[in-house]
Design a protein around this motif. Structure first.
Motif, PDB file in Angstrom:
ATOM      1  N   TYR A 101       0.827  -1.196   0.000  1.00 37.51           N
ATOM      2  CA  TYR A 101       0.000   0.000   0.000  1.00 37.51           C
ATOM      3  C   TYR A 101       0.867   1.253   0.000  1.00 37.51           C
ATOM      4  O   TYR A 101       1.931   1.301   0.625  1.00 37.51           O
ATOM      5  CB  TYR A 101      -0.909   0.037   1.242  1.00 37.51           C
ATOM      6  N   VAL A 102       0.350   2.272  -0.673  1.00 30.42           N
ATOM      7  CA  VAL A 102       1.032   3.564  -0.688  1.00 30.42           C
ATOM      8  C   VAL A 102       0.608   4.302   0.565  1.00 30.42           C
ATOM      9  O   VAL A 102      -0.256   5.189   0.523  1.00 30.42           O
ATOM     10  CB  VAL A 102       0.658   4.351  -1.956  1.00 30.42           C
ATOM     11  N   ASN A 103       1.166   3.932   1.705  1.00 30.71           N
ATOM     12  CA  ASN A 103       0.622   4.482   2.946  1.00 30.71           C
ATOM     13  C   ASN A 103       1.177   5.848   3.311  1.00 30.71           C
ATOM     14  O   ASN A 103       0.705   6.463   4.256  1.00 30.71           O
ATOM     15  CB  ASN A 103       0.808   3.488   4.102  1.00 30.71           C
TER      16      ASN A 103
ATOM     17  N   SER B  30      -9.497  -3.018   4.007  1.00 34.99           N
ATOM     18  CA  SER B  30      -8.994  -1.825   4.697  1.00 34.99           C
ATOM     19  C   SER B  30      -8.338  -0.899   3.691  1.00 34.99           C
ATOM     20  O   SER B  30      -7.734  -1.344   2.727  1.00 34.99           O
ATOM     21  CB  SER B  30      -7.977  -2.242   5.761  1.00 34.99           C
ATOM     22  N   TYR B  32      -6.303   3.029   2.948  1.00 38.19           N
ATOM     23  CA  TYR B  32      -5.622   4.240   3.374  1.00 38.19           C
ATOM     24  C   TYR B  32      -6.222   5.381   2.556  1.00 38.19           C
ATOM     25  O   TYR B  32      -6.388   5.249   1.343  1.00 38.19           O
ATOM     26  CB  TYR B  32      -4.123   4.139   3.119  1.00 38.19           C
ATOM     27  N   PHE B  34      -6.524   9.720   1.633  1.00 37.56           N
ATOM     28  CA  PHE B  34      -5.721  10.925   1.530  1.00 37.56           C
ATOM     29  C   PHE B  34      -6.564  12.086   1.009  1.00 37.56           C
ATOM     30  O   PHE B  34      -7.540  11.886   0.285  1.00 37.56           O
ATOM     31  CB  PHE B  34      -4.567  10.711   0.530  1.00 37.56           C
ATOM     32  N   LEU B  51      -4.396   6.457   8.074  1.00 35.01           N
ATOM     33  CA  LEU B  51      -3.849   5.108   7.931  1.00 35.01           C
ATOM     34  C   LEU B  51      -4.548   4.144   8.881  1.00 35.01           C
ATOM     35  O   LEU B  51      -4.972   3.050   8.504  1.00 35.01           O
ATOM     36  CB  LEU B  51      -2.338   5.120   8.203  1.00 35.01           C
ATOM     37  N   SER B  94      -5.808   4.407  -1.383  1.00 37.85           N
ATOM     38  CA  SER B  94      -4.670   3.585  -1.806  1.00 37.85           C
ATOM     39  C   SER B  94      -5.139   2.175  -2.117  1.00 37.85           C
ATOM     40  O   SER B  94      -5.825   1.549  -1.315  1.00 37.85           O
ATOM     41  CB  SER B  94      -3.613   3.543  -0.698  1.00 37.85           C
TER      42      SER B  94
END
Lengths: 117, 116
Positions: A101-103, B30, B32, B34, B51, B94
């Protein structure tokens, strides 16, 4: 000190020409991307490279060819430019976590505004 | 595949008023999340990210966002906007390709226009 740098910032060219856009990142990231932003501001991924290996190749005409000589550079070459190629092209880089993942998100370049006349 | 929907393409607001930019996502795993901001003729800059942990995330320039898993939303808020906040705002999620390089899926963008 620029993290992701693209050149040129502006590019005006005639239909049928071949042009290249260069991108370099000094962040040590493993993955680099090209995104196209159209006139309605929509961002669409074109390509991604991970450690010089092509990972993502979305539905993009064969006239577009990315090249990654090393993991810090990702260039975009466009053959036989068409009017519809006019857009802003963004380069970006990222580092994925262990799950892919691009966290931490992307770091973007400032973009190249391509105008085909 | 994951997707992101920004519910408002344009949001006009007066200076010093509060603002909320809405974002919904679809995902079975799940994620992430942005928020990015793009000022005129510039690249995209990260505002904040979610996150895990606390669902209220604070970012730069006084912005914050709240992750709501049940409503699959990640709305961006600022209690008092400035003229300088005028920009395009993008929500993103993501997606992972497991050891093949991840990517961000962006929403369509919301143009925030702050008027004096």
């Amino acid at each position: 000190d620029t993290a992701v740098s693209q050149t040129p910032k502006y590019l005006v060219t005639q239909m049928g020409n071949d042009k290249s856009i260069k991108c370099e990142q000094n962040l040590g990231h493993d993955t680099m991307y090209w995104y196209k932003q159209d006139s309605k501001k929509f961002l669409k991924i074109m390509f991604s490279y991970n450690n010089k290996e092509l990972i993502i190749n979305e539905t993009v005409p064969n006239r577009f060819s990315p090249k990654s000589p090393d993991k810090a550079h990702l260039n975009l070459h466009i053959n036989s430019l068409e009017l519809g190629d006019s857009a802003v092209y963004f380069c970006a880089s990222s580092q994925e976590n262990e799950k892919g993942y691009v966290n931490y998100g992307y770091t973007f370049g400032s973009g190249t505004r391509l105008t085909v006349v | 595949a994951q997707s992101v929907t920004q519910l408002d393409s344009q949001v006009p607001v007066f200076e010093e008023a509060p603002v909320e930019l809405r974002c919904n996502y679809s995902s079975s795993v799940s994620v992430y999340l942005f928020w990015y901001v793009q000022y005129p003729n510039q690249g995209l800059q990260l505002l904040l990210k979610y996150l895990s942990g606390s669902t209220l995330v604070k970012g730069i320039n006084g912005f914050e966002a709240e992750f709501n898993k049940s409503q699959t939303s990640f709305h961006l808020r600022k209690p008092s906007v400035h003229i300088s906040d005028t920009a395009e705002y993008f929500c993103a999620v993501s997606e992972s390709f497991y050891n093949q390089g991840g990517k961000l899926i962006f929403g369509q963008g919301t143009e925030l226009s702050v008027k004096p």
